[in-house]
Scaffold this motif. Structure first.
Motif, PDB file in Angstrom:
ATOM      1  N   UNK A 146     -15.811   7.048  24.237  1.00  0.00           N
ATOM      2  CA  UNK A 146     -16.802   7.148  25.303  1.00  0.00           C
ATOM      3  C   UNK A 146     -16.472   6.211  26.456  1.00  0.00           C
ATOM      4  N   UNK A 147     -15.869   5.049  26.134  1.00  0.00           N
ATOM      5  CA  UNK A 147     -15.420   4.127  27.178  1.00  0.00           C
ATOM      6  C   UNK A 147     -16.569   3.350  27.806  1.00  0.00           C
ATOM      7  N   UNK A 148     -16.232   2.233  28.473  1.00  0.00           N
ATOM      8  CA  UNK A 148     -17.272   1.424  29.153  1.00  0.00           C
ATOM      9  C   UNK A 148     -17.755   2.112  30.418  1.00  0.00           C
ATOM     10  N   UNK A 149     -18.969   1.778  30.832  1.00  0.00           N
ATOM     11  CA  UNK A 149     -19.542   2.339  32.056  1.00  0.00           C
ATOM     12  C   UNK A 149     -19.293   1.450  33.257  1.00  0.00           C
ATOM     13  N   UNK A 150     -19.129   0.160  33.021  1.00  0.00           N
ATOM     14  CA  UNK A 150     -18.890  -0.773  34.129  1.00  0.00           C
ATOM     15  C   UNK A 150     -18.203  -2.019  33.591  1.00  0.00           C
ATOM     16  N   UNK A 151     -17.087  -2.411  34.225  1.00  0.00           N
ATOM     17  CA  UNK A 151     -16.413  -3.650  33.853  1.00  0.00           C
ATOM     18  C   UNK A 151     -15.484  -4.092  34.976  1.00  0.00           C
ATOM     19  N   UNK A 152     -15.064  -5.338  34.888  1.00  0.00           N
ATOM     20  CA  UNK A 152     -14.077  -5.901  35.816  1.00  0.00           C
ATOM     21  C   UNK A 152     -12.986  -6.559  34.995  1.00  0.00           C
ATOM     22  N   UNK A 153     -11.741  -6.335  35.419  1.00  0.00           N
ATOM     23  CA  UNK A 153     -10.597  -6.802  34.638  1.00  0.00           C
ATOM     24  C   UNK A 153      -9.585  -7.419  35.592  1.00  0.00           C
ATOM     25  N   UNK A 154      -9.074  -8.597  35.228  1.00  0.00           N
ATOM     26  CA  UNK A 154      -8.083  -9.283  36.072  1.00  0.00           C
ATOM     27  C   UNK A 154      -6.825  -9.548  35.257  1.00  0.00           C
TER      28      UNK A 154
END
Length: 562
Positions: free
Chosen positions: A398-406
Motif C-alpha cells: 500500500x505504501x506510505x501516504x506522506x514522507x520526506x527522505x534525505x
C-alpha cells in the motif's frame, strides 16, 4: 504358501500329484479340463500351473496361451504333464507358452526340484514387479515435482525482454531443466542488458543456480544498476550459493543506444563474435575472466571489452554445447569447425550466419541427440521494441501516504556507488511508481549527473558535441572523480499521495559553485538545457533552480487510477 492349480483329465494322476504337492507344503486345487481352468483362474489366481497336454474341451497347448493373456504382467509358470517324449512335441509345448515339462509317471524328486525352482522364480518375479511399481510411483512423483519446479523456473528465468525484437536464440537441453540460461532486460535508460550462462552440470542442479541468478539480474536491471554493479552482485551470489566445484560460465553484455557502445564481459564461455557492417569485419570476444562464482572479493574483475557499434551490426554468442555435439561415430564438431564457418561466411549475407551455424550443428548430429545443453544467440544492435515501463510491475504494498527522505553522497562514495538504483528500489514500492521506471529514472539520473558532472567536477556539456569529444569527456570525468576529495550531492525526496494522484518533489543539491540561473533562459545555455534537462522537463510537471544555481527541484506527478 504358494498355490498350485492342476488340470488333468485323469482323476488318478490329479489325486497323486495333488497329494505329493500338499505333502511338500503347497496349496493345491485340481480340475479335469482346460475350460474349468479358465473359469477358476481369476478366483483362485494360482502361483504355478500344472497342465496335462491332452485334455477334453481345450487341450493344454491352447490353454497355455490363454492363461498367459489372463496373467498379463504377472509371471505364472506353466509346467506340462506329459507321457510323450518326442523332441518336436516338447518343442511345441514350450512354444505355446509353457515354461517346462514333467514326464509321466511323475517322479516325486523331479516334481519337488522343479516346483522349488519355479517357486523361487515366481517369488523373484513378484519382488521385481513390486520394485518396478514402486519405481513407477516414485518416477511419477518426481515428474509432478519437476513440473511444479519447472513452472517456477520458467516464471523466474523466462520473460524479460527476449521478445524485444532484437534477440534471436536457439536453446536445447538434455533434461527437463536447462543447464544454460538466457536472460535479457532493458534498463530504465533504454540500454539492453543480456546474459548467456552455462552452469556446471545439467537438469535440476543447474536450474537451482539459474533461479537466483535470474532474479538478481532482472531486479538489478529494472532498478538501473550499472553493468559492473550487476556483475559483482551476480558473482557474489553465485559464490555464496553454489557448492564447491559448481560455477556459471557467462557472457554479460550491455548495448548503450545513446552512446552506441557495446560492453561485453566473458567469463568462461567460448569466444563470441561481433560483426561490424561498416568495416566488414568480425571482432572476437574471448573469455578474459573466470566464471561467475569462482573469484571472490577484490580478485573478481568487472572489466569489460568495449566496442563502438552502428545499427547494422550484430553480436553472436554461444555456449560450449555447440562444440560438444557428436555424430553417430561419437565425434565432436569442435570449435575449429564453428570458427571456420564464421571466418568463411559471406559478409554480405551476415543475416544468414545464425542459420548456417545451427544447420551445421544439426547436420553433424544427424538423428542423434545432443550430448550437452546447446545455446546459440544473435543480438542486433538496434534499439529494442519493448516498453521499458512495463517491465517493472506495480508494487503490491500500500505504501506510505506522506514522507520526506534525505540521501547524501560524499567522496569517495561517488566512484563506488550509483545512488539512482538505490533510490529506484526504494521508490518502486510506492503505489503507482512501479510502472514509471523509465521516466522516473530519467529525472533522477539526469539531475544527479548534472549535479555531479557540472556542479562538483566542473565539466562542460560542450565537450560532448561529437563522438571523439564524448569519449574524452568520460575519460576526464573518471580522472576528476578519482581526484575528488570534498563536496557532496544531496537528494531530498518529499512524497504525498491523494485518492487519485501522487506527487514527488525531487530536490538535488550539490556543493559546487553554482551559476546565475536567472540570466539563462530555456534552450540558450547548453550546460543547463541540454538533451538530458529537456527530458527532465518533459517528464516533470515543473523544473526550477534555487540557491546559487546548485539546487534543482523537479515535481513529478502520476495517476493512481491506472
Amino acid at each position: 504358501m504358494l498355490k498350485v492349480l492342476i488340470a488333468d483329465d485323469s482323476e488318478t494322476d490329479r489325486f497323486l500329484v495333488c497329494k505329493l504337492l500338499k505333502h511338500l507344503g503347497y496349496a493345491c486345487e485340481s480340475v479335469s479340463n482346460g475350460a474349468e481352468v479358465l473359469e477358476l483362474f481369476d478366483k483362485y489366481r494360482p502361483d504355478i500351473l500344472l497342465l496335462d497336454v491332452l485334455m477334453p474341451k481345450m487341450d493344454g497347448l491352447k490353454l497355455a496361451g490363454a492363461v498367459k493373456k489372463l496373467a498379463g504382467e504377472d509371471f505364472i509358470p506353466i509346467l506340462f504333464l506329459t507321457g510323450l517324449h518326442e523332441v518336436e512335441f516338447i518343442e511345441r509345448c514350450l512354444d505355446s507358452g509353457g515354461d517346462d515339462f514333467i514326464t509321466k509317471p511323475v517322479n516325486p524328486r523331479i516334481l519337488k526340484a522343479k516346483m522349488s525352482a519355479f517357486g523361487r522364480m515366481r517369488t523373484m518375479q513378484n519382488s521385481l514387479l513390486q520394485h518396478r511399481n514402486q519405481l513407477r510411483k516414485h518416477h511419477q512423483q518426481l515428474l509432478e515435482e519437476q513440473s511444479v519446479a519447472k513452472h517456477v523456473y520458467d516464471a523466474i528465468t523466462g520473460g524479460g525482454s527476449l521478445d524485444c525484437g532484437t534477440i534471436r536464440h536457439h536453446m536445447s537441453s538434455l533434461a527437463v531443466f536447462n543447464g544454460d540460461v538466457l536472460l535479457a532486460s532493458i534498463r530504465p535508460n533504454g540500454n539492453l542488458m543480456l546474459l548467456l550462462g552455462d552452469f556446471t552440470g545439467h537438469g535440476l542442479p543447474a536450474a537451482l543456480g539459474s533461479m537466483p541468478l535470474a532474479s538478481s539480474f532482472y531486479n538489478m536491471v529494472a532498478t538501473g544498476f550499472s553493468l559492473p554493479d550487476i556483475l559483482r552482485e551476480l558473482n557474489q551470489k553465485m559464490s555464496s550459493l553454489l557448492p564447491r566445484g559448481f560455477f556459471c560460465c557467462a557472457i554479460v553484455a550491455e548495448l548503450d543506444f545513446i552512446r552506441y557502445k557495446l560492453s561485453v564481459w566473458n567469463g568462461g564461455l567460448p569466444t563470441g563474435y561481433f560483426f561490424q557492417q561498416e568495416d566488414d569485419d568480425y571482432i572476437p570476444l574471448p573469455s578474459t575472466h573466470l566464471p561467475l562464482g569462482v573469484e571472490t572479493g577484490e580478485r573478481f574483475s568487472d572489466e569489460c571489452q568495449v566496442l563502438d557499434f552502428n545499427e547494422e551490426d550484430r553480436l553472436l554468442i554461444w555456449t560450449d554445447g555447440i562444440y560438444d555435439v557428436r555424430n553417430s561415430k561419437d565425434e565432436r564438431i569442435g570449435p575449429d569447425a564453428i570458427d571456420h564457418i564464421v571466418a568463411q561466411h559471406d559478409a554480405s549475407k551476415i543475416d544468414e550466419l545464425f542459420d548456417t551455424i545451427l544447420m551445421a550443428v544439426e547436420n553433424h548430429m544427424g538423428g542423434d541427440s545432443t550430448t550437452d545443453d546447446l545455446s546459440l544467440v544473435e543480438v542486433l544492435t538496434k534499439a529494442p521494441e519493448a516498453d521499458v515501463d512495463a517491465i517493472q510491475q506495480p508494487s503490491s504494498h500500500s505504501g506510505p501516504l506522506a514522507w520526506q527522505f534525505e540521501f547524501e553522497i560524499k567522496p569517495p562514495t561517488f566512484h563506488s556507488l550509483d545512488p539512482i538504483p538505490v533510490l529506484m528500489t526504494f521508490l518502486s514500492q510506492v503505489p503507482g511508481l512501479g510502472t514509471k521506471a523509465t521516466s522516473l529514472f530519467t529525472v533522477l539520473s539526469e539531475l544527479y549527473n548534472n549535479a555531479l558532472d557540472h556542479g562538483l567536477l566542473g565539466l562542460s556539456s560542450f565537450d560532448k558535441r561529437n563522438s571523439e569529444g564524448f569519449s574524452n569527456y568520460y575519460h576526464e570525468r573518471e580522472r576528476r572523480l578519482k581526484n575528488l576529495t570534498d563536496g557532496y550531492v544531496r537528494f531530498t525526496l518529499r512524497l504525498t499521495t491523494g485518492q487519485h494522484a501522487g506527487r514527488l518533489e525531487v530536490s538535488v543539491e550539490d556543493s559546487g559553485p553554482g551559476f546565475d540561473y536567472q540570466l539563462h533562459k530555456q534552450g540558450v545555455n547548453n550546460l543547463l538545457h541540454g538533451r538530458g534537462i529537456d527530458m527532465v522537463r518533459q517528464f516533470s510537471q515543473s523544473l526550477s533552480y534555487e540557491g546559487r544555481g546548485n539546487i534543482a527541484k523537479a515535481i513529478y506527478v502520476w495517476s493512481l487510477s491506472g
